[in-house]
Design a protein around this motif. Structure first.
Motif, PDB file in Angstrom:
ATOM      1  N   SER A 119     -39.507 -32.315  40.023  1.00 49.58           N
ATOM      2  CA  SER A 119     -40.295 -32.639  38.821  1.00 49.58           C
ATOM      3  C   SER A 119     -40.066 -31.655  37.684  1.00 49.58           C
ATOM      4  O   SER A 119     -40.500 -31.901  36.563  1.00 49.58           O
ATOM      5  CB  SER A 119     -41.815 -32.707  39.068  1.00 49.58           C
ATOM      6  N   TYR A 120     -39.398 -30.550  37.948  1.00 50.13           N
ATOM      7  CA  TYR A 120     -39.211 -29.526  36.909  1.00 50.13           C
ATOM      8  C   TYR A 120     -38.210 -30.013  35.848  1.00 50.13           C
ATOM      9  O   TYR A 120     -37.091 -30.387  36.178  1.00 50.13           O
ATOM     10  CB  TYR A 120     -38.694 -28.248  37.561  1.00 50.13           C
ATOM     11  N   PRO A 121     -38.625 -30.021  34.556  1.00 50.31           N
ATOM     12  CA  PRO A 121     -37.688 -30.447  33.518  1.00 50.31           C
ATOM     13  C   PRO A 121     -36.852 -29.284  33.006  1.00 50.31           C
ATOM     14  O   PRO A 121     -37.364 -28.178  32.836  1.00 50.31           O
ATOM     15  CB  PRO A 121     -38.619 -30.955  32.407  1.00 50.31           C
ATOM     16  N   TYR A 122     -35.569 -29.531  32.805  1.00 52.35           N
ATOM     17  CA  TYR A 122     -34.731 -28.502  32.199  1.00 52.35           C
ATOM     18  C   TYR A 122     -33.827 -29.165  31.180  1.00 52.35           C
ATOM     19  O   TYR A 122     -33.683 -30.388  31.166  1.00 52.35           O
ATOM     20  CB  TYR A 122     -33.924 -27.740  33.259  1.00 52.35           C
ATOM     21  N   PHE A 123     -33.253 -28.344  30.316  1.00 57.21           N
ATOM     22  CA  PHE A 123     -32.405 -28.873  29.264  1.00 57.21           C
ATOM     23  C   PHE A 123     -30.959 -28.641  29.669  1.00 57.21           C
ATOM     24  O   PHE A 123     -30.573 -27.522  29.997  1.00 57.21           O
ATOM     25  CB  PHE A 123     -32.719 -28.154  27.947  1.00 57.21           C
ATOM     26  N   SER A 124     -30.201 -29.718  29.664  1.00 55.50           N
ATOM     27  CA  SER A 124     -28.787 -29.577  29.996  1.00 55.50           C
ATOM     28  C   SER A 124     -28.012 -29.514  28.693  1.00 55.50           C
ATOM     29  O   SER A 124     -27.833 -30.514  28.010  1.00 55.50           O
ATOM     30  CB  SER A 124     -28.343 -30.762  30.847  1.00 55.50           C
ATOM     31  N   ALA A 125     -27.584 -28.317  28.316  1.00 63.11           N
ATOM     32  CA  ALA A 125     -26.893 -28.116  27.048  1.00 63.11           C
ATOM     33  C   ALA A 125     -25.393 -28.230  27.268  1.00 63.11           C
ATOM     34  O   ALA A 125     -24.869 -27.695  28.240  1.00 63.11           O
ATOM     35  CB  ALA A 125     -27.240 -26.746  26.486  1.00 63.11           C
ATOM     36  N   LEU A 126     -24.724 -28.928  26.364  1.00 62.82           N
ATOM     37  CA  LEU A 126     -23.265 -28.983  26.460  1.00 62.82           C
ATOM     38  C   LEU A 126     -22.698 -27.784  25.726  1.00 62.82           C
ATOM     39  O   LEU A 126     -22.977 -27.567  24.555  1.00 62.82           O
ATOM     40  CB  LEU A 126     -22.734 -30.275  25.839  1.00 62.82           C
ATOM     41  N   CYS A 145     -36.589 -24.969  29.369  1.00 58.81           N
ATOM     42  CA  CYS A 145     -37.082 -25.573  28.116  1.00 58.81           C
ATOM     43  C   CYS A 145     -38.599 -25.645  28.057  1.00 58.81           C
ATOM     44  O   CYS A 145     -39.149 -26.401  27.271  1.00 58.81           O
ATOM     45  CB  CYS A 145     -36.470 -26.952  27.922  1.00 58.81           C
ATOM     46  N   LEU A 146     -39.296 -24.868  28.877  1.00 55.73           N
ATOM     47  CA  LEU A 146     -40.758 -24.913  28.838  1.00 55.73           C
ATOM     48  C   LEU A 146     -41.288 -24.046  27.706  1.00 55.73           C
ATOM     49  O   LEU A 146     -40.620 -23.100  27.269  1.00 55.73           O
ATOM     50  CB  LEU A 146     -41.344 -24.429  30.166  1.00 55.73           C
TER      51      LEU A 146
END
Ligand SMILES: [Zn+2]
Length: 218
Positions: A119-126, A145-146
């Protein structure tokens, strides 16, 4: 003066969406499929009411599951049989920093919010970096990204510890059997996969055609 929208708060179901969760409150949350934001479908201070709601929601939905949590010391906990907090819940009410939320919905931004299995959201940066002769190499780098923890590069989920970068394919190529004969022992050998194609080395991205390479370096 009260505005018409203020009166909406007299309606319990409207007010619930805006009020912060309180100590000892039971939440029936959607546990599957996971979404970027916590989906709470019922709030109550009564354990039995909340448990019944969870059971009803699970009966009513074939393709979603719902779970019961209790809000305790600012976090969500599993509920044990007597209605008391048990283990801390993997699923939490994660607060995503607005900058990352905006970037996720911005078509031009290079990156997106991904939700870990836990459930943990993270940002996948290119991120791209240049190779010697070929086009820039583009890879995705997970970033936190929290609101209270953002912009930190992380390869493992801070919540469950699982690996966020899927490099199974790359590992296959790192297997010694896959190293081309001409490249064995060469310090230029790279052998990583990007977007499905193997980058053998920066000088010969597709490898040497023969069994020896003019640029072999010990
Ligand atoms: Zn996780």
């Amino acid at each position: 003066m009260d505005t018409p929208s203020d009166f909406n708060f007299l309606n319990q179901s409207v007010a619930e969406k805006h009020n912060p969760y309180q100590e000892g409150e039971y939440l029936v949350i959607k546990t599957y499929p996971r979404e970027k934001y916590l989906r709470c479908v019922h709030r109550s201070f009564d354990y039995h009411t909340a448990r019944n709601k969870r059971d009803l929601e699970n009966l009513a939905h074939d393709y979603s599951s719902f779970g019961l949590r209790i809000f305790h010391q600012g976090k969500l906990y599993q509920v044990i049989d007597n209605g008391k907090p048990g283990k801390i819940s993997k699923q939490q009410d994660w607060k995503i920093h607005p900058d990352y939320r905006d970037a996720h919905y911005d078509q031009n931004a290079e990156g997106e919010i991904i939700v870990c299995d836990c459930s943990y959201p993270y940002f996948s940066a290119l991120v791209s970096y240049s190779s010697l002769r070929d086009d820039p190499i583009v890879e995705s780098q997970p970033v936190t990204c929290l609101v209270d923890d953002n912009g930190r590069e992380t390869d493992n989920c801070p919540n469950c510890g699982s690996q966020l970068v899927d490099d199974d394919v790359e590992e296959d190529y790192e297997d010694e059997d896959c190293v081309p004969v001409a490249c064995e022992g060469c310090s230029n050998y790279h052998g990583q996969v990007y977007n499905g194609s193997l980058l053998v080395c920066a000088i010969h991205p597709h490898g040497s055609d023969s069994e020896s390479c003019p640029d072999f370096t010990k």
